[in-house]
Design an enzyme around this catalytic site. Structure first.
Site: not given
Ligand code: PGA
Length: 255
Positions: A13, A98, A100, A176, A215, A236-237
């Site tokens: 999340w 991760h 990020e 993302g 994604s 993620g999303g």
């Molecule tokens: P996403 O993110 O599904 O929005 O691409 C995946 C993640 O960062 O774990």
């Protein structure tokens, strides 16, 4: 063909949701996936919502993951959270490394290794994320980068520790962006990861789960899961809406 490894889907999340919103989403996810068989499901709320969500989900089947942890148990480390504190809050798993964290917060492979090993010591399952950037892919460096990240993250782990990890392959260019890796691109890297794991621990490698992330949606998960070495998704999303995540879990576990 029957799956040899149990499918696993984890919703990440990220920085989203109040406690009330997280509880509502977690409750809807639990209700939506509780009848789905042969699958493991987890959600990773923000730190502030972890305990409340873990309490709400304690009767299963959805597990709770944290999005990060520190490697020390206690001390003068302002702002950090120890794996034992996460376990105390009700977490069973923790995402480490991760992209990020790596890109925005300068996290290096050595830190990912310390975090993963500290998580294991606290009885948590680390979901260890690795993945190349677009520049690395375009330069033909994908597998070299994956190898370096994997070897760095798994350094000094015993076989008993390795047995408890989950790997997530997340190409940075797919996170993302709406642009997922093709099933063949994912399979190439997942197969490479499993071969590297087999060099470390031949009997364990076939049992370890390697998730794909970047994604992932209900509409593309089936094709990804059809690949031999893709065992689930880090999402993620598409995990921020109960409806889309439940559909994804159903699609992914049916394939
Ligand atoms: P996403 O993110 O599904 O929005 O691409 C995946 C993640 O960062 O774990």
């Amino acid at each position: 063909m029957a799956r040899t490894r149990r499918a696993f889907f984890c919703g990440n999340w990220k920085l989203n949701g109040s406690i009330a919103e997280s509880l509502a989403l977690a409750t809807d996810v639990r209700n939506g996936v509780s009848s789905v068989r042969d699958v493991d499901v987890a959600v990773a709320p923000s730190f502030t919502a972890l305990h409340a969500v873990a309490k709400r989900l304690e009767d299963g089947p959805v597990m709770v993951a944290a999005q990060d942890c520190f490697w020390e148990e206690k001390g003068a480390f302002t702002g950090e959270v120890a794996p034992s504190q996460l376990a105390d809050a009700g977490c069973k798993l923790v995402i480490v490394g991760h992209s990020e964290r790596r890109q925005l917060f300068g996290e290096l492979d050595a830190a990912v290794n310390l975090k993963a090993r500290a998580a294991l010591r606290a009885g948590l399952t680390p979901i260890i994320c690795i993945g190349e950037t677009l520049a690395e892919r375009d330069a033909g460096e994908t597998l070299g980068r994956i190898q370096a990240q994997l070897d760095g993250a798994l350094a000094d782990m015993t076989d008993a520790e390795l047995e408890r990890i989950v790997i997530a392959y997340e190409p940075v260019w797919a996170i993302g962006t709406g642009r997922n890796a093709t099933p063949a691109q994912a399979q190439e890297v997942h197969h490479f990861i499993r071969s590297r794991l087999a060099m470390r621990a031949a009997t364990l490698a076939p049992k370890l789960r390697i998730l794909y992330g970047g994604s992932v949606k209900a509409d593309n998960i089936r094709a990804l899961m059809a690949e031999e070495d893709v065992d689930g998704g880090l999402v993620g999303g598409a995990s921020l809406s109960a409806e889309s995540f439940i559909r994804l879990v159903k699609e992914g576990s049916a394939s």
